[in-house]
Design a protein around this motif. Structure first.
Motif, PDB file in Angstrom:
ATOM      1  N   SER A  16       1.204  -0.877  -0.157  1.00 43.09           N
ATOM      2  CA  SER A  16       0.017   0.405  -0.077  1.00 43.09           C
ATOM      3  C   SER A  16       1.670   1.071  -0.183  1.00 43.09           C
ATOM      4  N   LEU A  17       0.559   1.846  -0.823  1.00 43.89           N
ATOM      5  CA  LEU A  17       1.044   3.803  -0.586  1.00 43.89           C
ATOM      6  C   LEU A  17       1.201   3.641   0.806  1.00 43.89           C
ATOM      7  N   GLY A  18       0.804   3.582   1.892  1.00 50.07           N
ATOM      8  CA  GLY A  18       1.073   4.574   3.010  1.00 50.07           C
ATOM      9  C   GLY A  18       2.521   3.567   4.194  1.00 50.07           C
ATOM     10  N   LYS A  19       2.245   2.600   3.101  1.00 53.52           N
ATOM     11  CA  LYS A  19       3.016   0.976   3.543  1.00 53.52           C
ATOM     12  C   LYS A  19       5.216   1.390   3.301  1.00 53.52           C
ATOM     13  N   LEU A  20       4.837   2.362   1.561  1.00 56.84           N
ATOM     14  CA  LEU A  20       5.298   2.557   0.779  1.00 56.84           C
ATOM     15  C   LEU A  20       6.248   3.617   1.865  1.00 56.84           C
ATOM     16  N   GLN A  21       5.556   4.816   2.085  1.00 51.17           N
ATOM     17  CA  GLN A  21       5.095   6.124   2.519  1.00 51.17           C
ATOM     18  C   GLN A  21       6.922   6.155   3.781  1.00 51.17           C
ATOM     19  N   LEU A  22       5.833   4.445   4.805  1.00 54.00           N
ATOM     20  CA  LEU A  22       6.448   4.438   6.042  1.00 54.00           C
ATOM     21  C   LEU A  22       8.004   3.946   6.111  1.00 54.00           C
ATOM     22  N   PHE A  23       8.300   3.386   5.008  1.00 54.90           N
ATOM     23  CA  PHE A  23       9.702   1.990   5.088  1.00 54.90           C
ATOM     24  C   PHE A  23      10.667   3.084   4.778  1.00 54.90           C
ATOM     25  N   SER A  24       9.818   3.957   3.005  1.00 51.50           N
ATOM     26  CA  SER A  24      10.893   5.263   3.108  1.00 51.50           C
ATOM     27  C   SER A  24      11.373   6.195   4.207  1.00 51.50           C
ATOM     28  N   HIS A  25      10.336   6.922   5.309  1.00 51.90           N
ATOM     29  CA  HIS A  25      10.675   6.912   6.734  1.00 51.90           C
ATOM     30  C   HIS A  25      11.539   6.791   7.056  1.00 51.90           C
ATOM     31  N   ARG A  26      11.168   5.491   7.703  1.00 58.59           N
ATOM     32  CA  ARG A  26      12.117   4.217   8.188  1.00 58.59           C
ATOM     33  C   ARG A  26      13.100   4.537   8.325  1.00 58.59           C
ATOM     34  N   LEU A  27      13.894   4.419   6.577  1.00 55.32           N
ATOM     35  CA  LEU A  27      15.313   4.518   6.011  1.00 55.32           C
ATOM     36  C   LEU A  27      15.844   5.621   6.380  1.00 55.32           C
ATOM     37  N   ASN A  28      14.639   6.596   6.167  1.00 51.80           N
ATOM     38  CA  ASN A  28      15.976   8.120   6.455  1.00 51.80           C
ATOM     39  C   ASN A  28      15.902   8.343   7.674  1.00 51.80           C
ATOM     40  N   MET A  29      15.095   8.002   8.642  1.00 50.83           N
ATOM     41  CA  MET A  29      15.450   7.800   9.940  1.00 50.83           C
ATOM     42  C   MET A  29      16.319   7.486  10.379  1.00 50.83           C
ATOM     43  N   GLY A  30      16.750   5.809  10.086  1.00 54.03           N
ATOM     44  CA  GLY A  30      18.225   5.297  10.090  1.00 54.03           C
ATOM     45  C   GLY A  30      19.848   6.091   9.289  1.00 54.03           C
ATOM     46  N   GLY A  31      19.138   6.446   8.026  1.00 54.31           N
ATOM     47  CA  GLY A  31      20.210   7.212   7.339  1.00 54.31           C
ATOM     48  C   GLY A  31      21.125   8.915   7.873  1.00 54.31           C
ATOM     49  N   VAL A  32      20.398   9.109   8.046  1.00 52.47           N
ATOM     50  CA  VAL A  32      20.729  10.748   8.732  1.00 52.47           C
ATOM     51  C   VAL A  32      21.281  10.715   9.567  1.00 52.47           C
ATOM     52  N   PRO A  33      21.041   9.996  10.695  1.00 48.16           N
ATOM     53  CA  PRO A  33      22.185   9.739  12.620  1.00 48.16           C
ATOM     54  C   PRO A  33      23.089   9.558  12.143  1.00 48.16           C
ATOM     55  N   LEU A  34      22.804   8.008  10.714  1.00 53.57           N
ATOM     56  CA  LEU A  34      24.439   7.343  10.531  1.00 53.57           C
ATOM     57  C   LEU A  34      25.717   8.588  10.180  1.00 53.57           C
ATOM     58  N   LEU A  35      24.615   9.354   9.148  1.00 62.30           N
ATOM     59  CA  LEU A  35      25.643  10.309   7.927  1.00 62.30           C
ATOM     60  C   LEU A  35      26.567  11.499   9.202  1.00 62.30           C
TER      61      LEU A  35
END
Length: 270
Positions: free
Chosen positions: A171-190
């Motif tokens: 679903s679009l909601g899941k796709l958006q959630l997955f994308s957001h969660r990955l950014n939540m991990g990527g930003v602090p790592l960077l």
């Protein structure tokens, strides 16, 4: 010497995990992430205390100037744990521990130039820096893929094309959630990768390296994906706009790679 390096790496990785969970809790309040951040921070404090006590006993009274950085970092962690216990100002604790992380890295991975372990420590520092940066870029790339799929799914739905491609998409909601969660991990790592990279560059190349095109490019990547997180949290942008922003943000990673490939930076990696 090997055990000492292992100890350094262990504390840095645990500290990074604490900051990662703390950042996640800041964006999306979650008791489990908050507890994990606190548990890892207490572990960092414990390891620092043991290490500080060992250095005081083994080397006293011949302590180096760099040891003051260790004590400073330990004091910051101690203070933030106390403040967190009484006031629970999570944003302050996170910001203070970013400073503590940078100071601890400066202590662990910078030794006097004449020290025989100086090169080894700096080599380990750049390894951790590159590892964290690669992980961050990998998460951003996956986030972009999910955003691209979101745009595809959204387009098919608007045109009412109930084909096989649409059925295979979440679903679009899941796709958006997955994308957001990955950014939540990527930003602090960077953020952590940049902190370690700046410590390494300052020690090996001098202050002028901070103006390197790759450093500036990495800040652009961080700004682009941080904007996505901010707009998502503040609920100012809708799903389609966020997805487009994520896709366009990926070009900052491409530009960063081209900077290295063109030889415009001292970086020889992504």
């Amino acid at each position: 010497m090997f055990a000492q390096h292992w100890y350094y790496d262990l504390i840095i990785y645990i500290y990074a995990l604490s900051l990662l969970f703390a950042f996640s809790d800041l964006l999306q309040s979650n008791r489990r992430n908050r507890r994990l951040a606190l548990v890892f921070l207490v572990a960092v404090w414990s390891f620092q205390t043991v290490f500080l006590a060992w250095k005081a006993v083994a080397q006293f009274p011949v302590l180096t100037g760099l040891d003051s950085l260790l004590f400073y970092s330990w004091a910051l962690v101690t203070a933030t744990l106390i403040i967190n216990w009484f006031a629970r100002i999570h944003l302050f604790v996170f910001a203070a521990n970013l400073v503590g992380f940078a100071i601890l890295a400066a202590h662990f991975f910078t030794s006097p130039a004449e020290s025989p372990v100086a090169k080894v420590l700096l080599s380990e520092l750049v390894f951790i820096h590159v590892t964290l940066a690669f992980l961050a870029y990998a998460l951003f790339s996956l986030s972009t893929v999910f955003s691209g799929l979101y745009l595809v799914g959204n387009r098919l739905l608007k045109r009412k094309r109930w084909n096989q491609t649409l059925r295979r998409l979440p679903s679009l909601g899941k796709l958006q959630l997955f994308s957001h969660r990955l950014n939540m991990g990527g930003v602090p790592l960077l953020i952590l990768a940049l902190i370690l990279g700046l410590v390494w560059a300052h020690e090996t190349l001098g202050p002028a390296s901070l103006l390197d095109p790759k450093v500036i490019g990495s800040l652009l990547v961080l700004g682009a994906y941080s904007t996505s997180l901010y707009q998502k949290v503040r609920k100012r942008w809708g799903g389609q706009r966020l997805a487009w922003w994520n896709v366009l943000s990926f070009f900052t990673i491409v530009i960063n790679y081209l900077i290295s490939s063109a030889g415009l930076s001292f970086h020889q990696w992504l």
